[in-house]
Design a protein around this motif. Sequence first.
Motif, PDB file in Angstrom:
ATOM      1  N   ILE A 211      10.597  12.412 -12.540  1.00  0.00           N
ATOM      2  CA  ILE A 211       9.241  11.928 -12.281  1.00  0.00           C
ATOM      3  C   ILE A 211       9.263  10.420 -12.093  1.00  0.00           C
ATOM      4  O   ILE A 211       8.643   9.895 -11.159  1.00  0.00           O
ATOM      5  N   GLU A 212       9.966   9.709 -12.956  1.00  0.00           N
ATOM      6  CA  GLU A 212      10.013   8.243 -12.872  1.00  0.00           C
ATOM      7  C   GLU A 212      10.582   7.794 -11.535  1.00  0.00           C
ATOM      8  O   GLU A 212      10.081   6.852 -10.914  1.00  0.00           O
ATOM      9  N   GLU A 213      11.641   8.465 -11.085  1.00  0.00           N
ATOM     10  CA  GLU A 213      12.255   8.107  -9.809  1.00  0.00           C
ATOM     11  C   GLU A 213      11.290   8.349  -8.654  1.00  0.00           C
ATOM     12  O   GLU A 213      11.157   7.504  -7.756  1.00  0.00           O
ATOM     13  N   ALA A 214      10.619   9.481  -8.664  1.00  0.00           N
ATOM     14  CA  ALA A 214       9.684   9.803  -7.591  1.00  0.00           C
ATOM     15  C   ALA A 214       8.572   8.763  -7.508  1.00  0.00           C
ATOM     16  O   ALA A 214       8.219   8.291  -6.415  1.00  0.00           O
ATOM     17  N   VAL A 215       8.013   8.391  -8.651  1.00  0.00           N
ATOM     18  CA  VAL A 215       6.923   7.413  -8.646  1.00  0.00           C
ATOM     19  C   VAL A 215       7.427   6.045  -8.205  1.00  0.00           C
ATOM     20  O   VAL A 215       6.748   5.327  -7.471  1.00  0.00           O
ATOM     21  N   TYR A 216       8.645   5.715  -8.604  1.00  0.00           N
ATOM     22  CA  TYR A 216       9.198   4.393  -8.288  1.00  0.00           C
ATOM     23  C   TYR A 216       9.441   4.218  -6.789  1.00  0.00           C
ATOM     24  O   TYR A 216       9.138   3.173  -6.219  1.00  0.00           O
ATOM     25  N   VAL A 217       9.994   5.242  -6.118  1.00  0.00           N
ATOM     26  CA  VAL A 217      10.435   5.050  -4.729  1.00  0.00           C
ATOM     27  C   VAL A 217       9.435   5.532  -3.679  1.00  0.00           C
ATOM     28  O   VAL A 217       9.578   5.185  -2.504  1.00  0.00           O
ATOM     29  N   SER A 218       8.424   6.287  -4.055  1.00  0.00           N
ATOM     30  CA  SER A 218       7.667   7.060  -3.065  1.00  0.00           C
ATOM     31  C   SER A 218       6.386   6.404  -2.578  1.00  0.00           C
ATOM     32  O   SER A 218       5.660   5.760  -3.338  1.00  0.00           O
ATOM     33  N   ASP A 219       6.097   6.636  -1.302  1.00  0.00           N
ATOM     34  CA  ASP A 219       4.760   6.398  -0.768  1.00  0.00           C
ATOM     35  C   ASP A 219       3.855   7.584  -1.078  1.00  0.00           C
ATOM     36  O   ASP A 219       2.649   7.430  -1.259  1.00  0.00           O
ATOM     37  N   ASP A 236      -0.537   9.924  -3.947  1.00  0.00           N
ATOM     38  CA  ASP A 236      -0.115   8.649  -3.368  1.00  0.00           C
ATOM     39  C   ASP A 236      -0.128   7.602  -4.483  1.00  0.00           C
ATOM     40  O   ASP A 236      -1.207   7.135  -4.871  1.00  0.00           O
ATOM     41  N   PRO A 237       1.032   7.218  -5.014  1.00  0.00           N
ATOM     42  CA  PRO A 237       1.039   6.218  -6.084  1.00  0.00           C
ATOM     43  C   PRO A 237       0.449   4.888  -5.607  1.00  0.00           C
ATOM     44  O   PRO A 237       0.855   4.357  -4.572  1.00  0.00           O
ATOM     45  N   GLN A 238      -0.507   4.366  -6.340  1.00  0.00           N
ATOM     46  CA  GLN A 238      -1.129   3.086  -5.991  1.00  0.00           C
ATOM     47  C   GLN A 238      -0.407   1.971  -6.747  1.00  0.00           C
ATOM     48  O   GLN A 238      -0.902   1.438  -7.740  1.00  0.00           O
ATOM     49  N   ILE A 239       0.786   1.659  -6.271  1.00  0.00           N
ATOM     50  CA  ILE A 239       1.658   0.705  -6.946  1.00  0.00           C
ATOM     51  C   ILE A 239       1.979  -0.440  -6.002  1.00  0.00           C
ATOM     52  O   ILE A 239       2.349  -0.219  -4.843  1.00  0.00           O
ATOM     53  N   SER A 240       1.863  -1.654  -6.481  1.00  0.00           N
ATOM     54  CA  SER A 240       2.203  -2.825  -5.679  1.00  0.00           C
ATOM     55  C   SER A 240       3.709  -2.920  -5.500  1.00  0.00           C
ATOM     56  O   SER A 240       4.464  -2.836  -6.474  1.00  0.00           O
ATOM     57  N   ARG A 241       4.145  -3.093  -4.262  1.00  0.00           N
ATOM     58  CA  ARG A 241       5.567  -3.276  -3.984  1.00  0.00           C
ATOM     59  C   ARG A 241       5.939  -4.750  -3.913  1.00  0.00           C
ATOM     60  O   ARG A 241       7.067  -5.105  -3.558  1.00  0.00           O
ATOM     61  N   GLU A 242       5.003  -5.605  -4.255  1.00  0.00           N
ATOM     62  CA  GLU A 242       5.241  -7.045  -4.205  1.00  0.00           C
ATOM     63  C   GLU A 242       5.846  -7.575  -5.508  1.00  0.00           C
ATOM     64  O   GLU A 242       6.387  -8.670  -5.541  1.00  0.00           O
ATOM     65  N   ILE A 243       5.739  -6.792  -6.577  1.00  0.00           N
ATOM     66  CA  ILE A 243       6.249  -7.264  -7.862  1.00  0.00           C
ATOM     67  C   ILE A 243       7.727  -6.902  -7.994  1.00  0.00           C
ATOM     68  O   ILE A 243       8.249  -6.067  -7.253  1.00  0.00           O
ATOM     69  N   SER A 244       8.398  -7.516  -8.951  1.00  0.00           N
ATOM     70  CA  SER A 244       9.832  -7.296  -9.131  1.00  0.00           C
ATOM     71  C   SER A 244      10.096  -5.878  -9.635  1.00  0.00           C
ATOM     72  O   SER A 244       9.215  -5.242 -10.226  1.00  0.00           O
ATOM     73  N   PRO A 245      11.316  -5.365  -9.398  1.00  0.00           N
ATOM     74  CA  PRO A 245      11.642  -4.013  -9.871  1.00  0.00           C
ATOM     75  C   PRO A 245      11.407  -3.827 -11.362  1.00  0.00           C
ATOM     76  O   PRO A 245      10.869  -2.797 -11.799  1.00  0.00           O
ATOM     77  N   ASP A 246      11.792  -4.819 -12.176  1.00  0.00           N
ATOM     78  CA  ASP A 246      11.605  -4.686 -13.622  1.00  0.00           C
ATOM     79  C   ASP A 246      10.127  -4.659 -13.994  1.00  0.00           C
ATOM     80  O   ASP A 246       9.698  -3.872 -14.854  1.00  0.00           O
ATOM     81  N   ASP A 251       4.575  -1.604 -14.940  1.00  0.00           N
ATOM     82  CA  ASP A 251       3.232  -1.701 -14.381  1.00  0.00           C
ATOM     83  C   ASP A 251       2.344  -0.567 -14.888  1.00  0.00           C
ATOM     84  O   ASP A 251       2.786   0.590 -15.005  1.00  0.00           O
ATOM     85  N   GLU A 252       1.101  -0.871 -15.188  1.00  0.00           N
ATOM     86  CA  GLU A 252       0.189   0.121 -15.753  1.00  0.00           C
ATOM     87  C   GLU A 252      -0.021   1.298 -14.808  1.00  0.00           C
ATOM     88  O   GLU A 252      -0.039   2.465 -15.238  1.00  0.00           O
ATOM     89  N   ASN A 253      -0.178   1.029 -13.518  1.00  0.00           N
ATOM     90  CA  ASN A 253      -0.378   2.119 -12.560  1.00  0.00           C
ATOM     91  C   ASN A 253       0.852   3.021 -12.477  1.00  0.00           C
ATOM     92  O   ASN A 253       0.730   4.247 -12.356  1.00  0.00           O
ATOM     93  N   TYR A 254       2.027   2.406 -12.530  1.00  0.00           N
ATOM     94  CA  TYR A 254       3.269   3.187 -12.520  1.00  0.00           C
ATOM     95  C   TYR A 254       3.327   4.113 -13.730  1.00  0.00           C
ATOM     96  O   TYR A 254       3.559   5.323 -13.607  1.00  0.00           O
TER      97      TYR A 254
END
Length: 270
Positions: A211-219, A236-246, A251-254
């Motif tokens: 689950i973590e991998e799917a949320v991390y990499v997916s549109d 559709d994960p509403q996650i900013s891709r502008e922040i650093s990987p760590d 991130d709360e949305n993640y």
Amino acid sequence: MQLSMTTAAGSGVPIAPVREPIVEVRNVSKLYGNTVVALQDIDLSFEKGHLTSLLGPSGCGKTTLLKIVAGLLQPSSGEIRVKGKPVNGPGAERAFVFQDFALMPWASVLENAAYGLKVQGVAKSEREDRARHYIGEVGLHGFEKKYPHELSGGMRQRVGLARALAVDADILLMDEPFSAVDEQTRRKFQEDLMHLREVENKTFLFVTHSIEEAVYVSDRIVLLSPRPGRVSEIIDPQISREISPDDLRRDENYLDTVERIWTGIKKYVE
């Protein structure tokens, strides 16, 4: 199980439909023999340039669906269309990255990465140049003359990815490509995949159990129900891709999206 409302994760607001589908799955079902229904009535569209993960409990048909899109399996009913044309078998516009690397043990890294181009009849100098480029892109510069037995599991998987990228397919189909490596290597692979996705602008269909991998990499994440596999939900994960990987992993949305997906599928886990 009925198809749920498709929403942006955590918002409850319906998301826009796929704007430019490059892959269409139309009412696909797959039976093994006369008794095992692996997939039932799958309708999906995959957007050009996006990374979509197929996620669900073991046995839900994720890999079966991926192989049907690849043309490696035929559906029992329904059809697959790529760029509007029916799929009747493998095609140059699709490349498959296998879970078990599928490298030729007698061939060097360079020869393995160039193999798909050789099959296509590309001249030796051109295919080796392209293979070297993608060997570098996946972080294996300097290993061109090594053989699979001289590489770690993570490095062998990078060779498989380089081979898939080298054929310049529009669609990369990835079947749990990081499952055989340790957690540290897996996280680095995830970050590298995000970079390659931006640089190459290809369409990725990605099977994972994480689950973590799917949320991390997916549109987009497609949740499949237990056998017979049906579409349970699309997120559709509403996650900013502008922040650093760590920072993204904190991130709360993640975190909320990971928890929401786990809540939806944990009832299927024995």
